[in-house]
Write a protein that holds these residues in place. Structure first.
Motif, PDB file in Angstrom:
ATOM      1  N   ALA A  85       5.789  11.095  -7.379  1.00 52.78           N
ATOM      2  CA  ALA A  85       4.609  10.262  -7.626  1.00 52.78           C
ATOM      3  C   ALA A  85       4.768   8.892  -6.964  1.00 52.78           C
ATOM      4  O   ALA A  85       3.809   8.362  -6.383  1.00 52.78           O
ATOM      5  N   ILE A  86       5.958   8.336  -7.024  1.00 56.03           N
ATOM      6  CA  ILE A  86       6.217   7.047  -6.367  1.00 56.03           C
ATOM      7  C   ILE A  86       6.108   7.212  -4.856  1.00 56.03           C
ATOM      8  O   ILE A  86       5.481   6.400  -4.170  1.00 56.03           O
ATOM      9  N   ALA A  87       6.700   8.277  -4.314  1.00 52.11           N
ATOM     10  CA  ALA A  87       6.631   8.527  -2.865  1.00 52.11           C
ATOM     11  C   ALA A  87       5.183   8.696  -2.414  1.00 52.11           C
ATOM     12  O   ALA A  87       4.789   8.165  -1.362  1.00 52.11           O
ATOM     13  N   ASP A  88       4.380   9.394  -3.197  1.00 47.59           N
ATOM     14  CA  ASP A  88       2.961   9.572  -2.865  1.00 47.59           C
ATOM     15  C   ASP A  88       2.226   8.231  -2.876  1.00 47.59           C
ATOM     16  O   ASP A  88       1.385   7.965  -2.015  1.00 47.59           O
ATOM     17  N   GLY A  89       2.541   7.388  -3.843  1.00 53.12           N
ATOM     18  CA  GLY A  89       1.933   6.057  -3.900  1.00 53.12           C
ATOM     19  C   GLY A  89       2.316   5.217  -2.687  1.00 53.12           C
ATOM     20  O   GLY A  89       1.485   4.465  -2.146  1.00 53.12           O
ATOM     21  N   CYS A  90       3.546   5.359  -2.227  1.00 54.77           N
ATOM     22  CA  CYS A  90       3.990   4.625  -1.038  1.00 54.77           C
ATOM     23  C   CYS A  90       3.215   5.081   0.195  1.00 54.77           C
ATOM     24  O   CYS A  90       2.839   4.255   1.040  1.00 54.77           O
ATOM     25  N   LYS A  91       2.945   6.364   0.289  1.00 57.09           N
ATOM     26  CA  LYS A  91       2.145   6.882   1.416  1.00 57.09           C
ATOM     27  C   LYS A  91       0.725   6.314   1.362  1.00 57.09           C
ATOM     28  O   LYS A  91       0.151   5.967   2.399  1.00 57.09           O
ATOM     29  N   ARG A  92       0.162   6.203   0.163  1.00 60.17           N
ATOM     30  CA  ARG A  92      -1.180   5.632   0.030  1.00 60.17           C
ATOM     31  C   ARG A  92      -1.182   4.149   0.409  1.00 60.17           C
ATOM     32  O   ARG A  92      -2.141   3.650   1.001  1.00 60.17           O
ATOM     33  N   GLN A  93      -0.090   3.442   0.095  1.00 54.96           N
ATOM     34  CA  GLN A  93       0.020   2.039   0.499  1.00 54.96           C
ATOM     35  C   GLN A  93       0.081   1.930   2.022  1.00 54.96           C
ATOM     36  O   GLN A  93      -0.587   1.081   2.616  1.00 54.96           O
ATOM     37  N   GLU A  94       0.887   2.782   2.644  1.00 51.94           N
ATOM     38  CA  GLU A  94       1.002   2.773   4.106  1.00 51.94           C
ATOM     39  C   GLU A  94      -0.348   3.051   4.767  1.00 51.94           C
ATOM     40  O   GLU A  94      -0.667   2.484   5.807  1.00 51.94           O
ATOM     41  N   ALA A  95      -1.148   3.912   4.148  1.00 51.84           N
ATOM     42  CA  ALA A  95      -2.457   4.267   4.698  1.00 51.84           C
ATOM     43  C   ALA A  95      -3.513   3.204   4.384  1.00 51.84           C
ATOM     44  O   ALA A  95      -4.630   3.287   4.890  1.00 51.84           O
ATOM     45  N   GLY A  96      -3.173   2.233   3.536  1.00 50.85           N
ATOM     46  CA  GLY A  96      -4.119   1.192   3.175  1.00 50.85           C
ATOM     47  C   GLY A  96      -5.054   1.564   2.035  1.00 50.85           C
ATOM     48  O   GLY A  96      -5.958   0.809   1.697  1.00 50.85           O
ATOM     49  N   THR A  97      -4.818   2.722   1.424  1.00 50.71           N
ATOM     50  CA  THR A  97      -5.652   3.170   0.302  1.00 50.71           C
ATOM     51  C   THR A  97      -5.318   2.393  -0.967  1.00 50.71           C
ATOM     52  O   THR A  97      -6.213   2.031  -1.724  1.00 50.71           O
ATOM     53  N   ASP A  98      -4.038   2.160  -1.222  1.00 49.95           N
ATOM     54  CA  ASP A  98      -3.568   1.416  -2.394  1.00 49.95           C
ATOM     55  C   ASP A  98      -2.971   0.091  -1.940  1.00 49.95           C
ATOM     56  O   ASP A  98      -2.443  -0.015  -0.825  1.00 49.95           O
ATOM     57  N   PHE A  99      -3.030  -0.906  -2.803  1.00 51.16           N
ATOM     58  CA  PHE A  99      -2.380  -2.173  -2.495  1.00 51.16           C
ATOM     59  C   PHE A  99      -0.919  -2.118  -2.919  1.00 51.16           C
ATOM     60  O   PHE A  99      -0.541  -1.340  -3.802  1.00 51.16           O
ATOM     61  N   ARG A 100      -0.093  -2.927  -2.290  1.00 52.61           N
ATOM     62  CA  ARG A 100       1.293  -3.079  -2.725  1.00 52.61           C
ATOM     63  C   ARG A 100       1.284  -3.866  -4.025  1.00 52.61           C
ATOM     64  O   ARG A 100       0.361  -4.630  -4.294  1.00 52.61           O
ATOM     65  N   ALA A 101       2.318  -3.689  -4.819  1.00 50.52           N
ATOM     66  CA  ALA A 101       2.385  -4.363  -6.115  1.00 50.52           C
ATOM     67  C   ALA A 101       3.801  -4.834  -6.387  1.00 50.52           C
ATOM     68  O   ALA A 101       4.754  -4.422  -5.719  1.00 50.52           O
ATOM     69  N   ARG A 102       3.893  -5.694  -7.337  1.00 45.23           N
ATOM     70  CA  ARG A 102       5.214  -6.092  -7.846  1.00 45.23           C
ATOM     71  C   ARG A 102       5.136  -6.199  -9.348  1.00 45.23           C
ATOM     72  O   ARG A 102       4.060  -6.386  -9.927  1.00 45.23           O
ATOM     73  N   ARG A 103       6.294  -6.074  -9.952  1.00 42.57           N
ATOM     74  CA  ARG A 103       6.405  -6.153 -11.414  1.00 42.57           C
ATOM     75  C   ARG A 103       7.312  -7.317 -11.759  1.00 42.57           C
ATOM     76  O   ARG A 103       8.313  -7.562 -11.082  1.00 42.57           O
ATOM     77  N   GLU A 104       6.945  -8.028 -12.808  1.00 38.74           N
ATOM     78  CA  GLU A 104       7.721  -9.170 -13.274  1.00 38.74           C
ATOM     79  C   GLU A 104       8.034  -8.971 -14.748  1.00 38.74           C
ATOM     80  O   GLU A 104       7.118  -8.797 -15.559  1.00 38.74           O
ATOM     81  N   LEU A 105       9.304  -8.955 -15.081  1.00 35.55           N
ATOM     82  CA  LEU A 105       9.719  -8.892 -16.484  1.00 35.55           C
ATOM     83  C   LEU A 105       9.481 -10.266 -17.098  1.00 35.55           C
ATOM     84  O   LEU A 105       9.894 -11.285 -16.529  1.00 35.55           O
ATOM     85  N   VAL A 106       8.801 -10.310 -18.226  1.00 35.52           N
ATOM     86  CA  VAL A 106       8.549 -11.587 -18.901  1.00 35.52           C
ATOM     87  C   VAL A 106       9.887 -12.112 -19.436  1.00 35.52           C
ATOM     88  O   VAL A 106      10.584 -11.423 -20.193  1.00 35.52           O
ATOM     89  N   ALA A 107      10.242 -13.301 -19.016  1.00 38.64           N
ATOM     90  CA  ALA A 107      11.518 -13.909 -19.400  1.00 38.64           C
ATOM     91  C   ALA A 107      11.661 -13.945 -20.914  1.00 38.64           C
ATOM     92  O   ALA A 107      10.728 -14.310 -21.627  1.00 38.64           O
ATOM     93  N   GLY A 108      12.816 -13.533 -21.392  1.00 41.08           N
ATOM     94  CA  GLY A 108      13.115 -13.567 -22.820  1.00 41.08           C
ATOM     95  C   GLY A 108      12.535 -12.421 -23.625  1.00 41.08           C
ATOM     96  O   GLY A 108      12.748 -12.348 -24.833  1.00 41.08           O
ATOM     97  N   SER A 109      11.817 -11.489 -22.989  1.00 45.95           N
ATOM     98  CA  SER A 109      11.172 -10.409 -23.756  1.00 45.95           C
ATOM     99  C   SER A 109      12.047  -9.166 -23.909  1.00 45.95           C
ATOM    100  O   SER A 109      11.779  -8.331 -24.765  1.00 45.95           O
TER     101      SER A 109
END
Length: 173
Positions: A85-109
């Motif tokens: 599923a992650i690999a498929d999402g990466c292919k969609r990002q490469e094709a411009g279908t999905d945007f790239r994303a990042r995750r941030e852990l909330v400090a202290g949580s």
């Protein structure tokens, strides 16, 4: 009443474990070493998933991984399915279908609790951002997670994920 409750619960708890029953209150706290290890595993996991490092991701997940999501229910039932599923999402990002994303852990949580000899449960809150070229990172949603990490020798593998309480961020007009 307490004796009655113990008499009712103990036979079932014995079925759920191979180890002898421990009647001392509370589980063993996670050591600072385990907390640091799982914090690093958490960082590596999201770096691999959002950075499309599929080979790294494969080393972090258990074969029998299960992924539960508040919006989708039981979404994945194996590590291979999760990695695909992650690999498929990466292919969609490469094709411009999905945007790239990042995750941030909330400090202290982040908290970590031992789960007997099996492993440890990691819980916390995180934020997700859309990354678009030439634009500032845009918060898309926040959520909470419960990750169950299975100890395999000296290594830790992600075995269960409960991703919940997702709240979409207000979008600019």
């Amino acid at each position: 009443m307490r004796k009655l409750l113990l008499a009712a619960v103990l036979p079932f708890s014995a079925l759920a474990q191979d180890a002898p029953i421990n009647l001392t209150p509370g589980a063993a706290p996670a050591s600072q070493e385990i907390v640091a290890t799982l914090a690093e595993k958490d960082r590596l996991l999201f770096d691999a998933a959002f950075g499309c490092k599929v080979d790294v991701l494969k080393t972090l997940v258990a074969d029998d991984l299960e992924f539960f999501h508040d919006k989708h229910g039981l979404s994945m039932t194996s590590g291979a399915q999760f990695v695909q599923a992650i690999a498929d999402g990466c292919k969609r990002q490469e094709a411009g279908t999905d945007f790239r994303a990042r995750r941030e852990l909330v400090a202290g949580s982040m908290t970590v609790h031992m789960i007997g000899a099996y492993g440890a449960m990691q819980m916390g809150t995180h934020r997700f951002y859309a990354l678009r070229t030439g634009q500032p990172d845009q918060l898309t949603e926040t959520g909470k997670f419960i990750d169950l990490w299975k100890r395999e020798g000296d290594d830790w593998k992600l075995a269960r994920v409960i991703s919940y309480d997702h709240v979409l961020a207000p979008q600019p007009k």
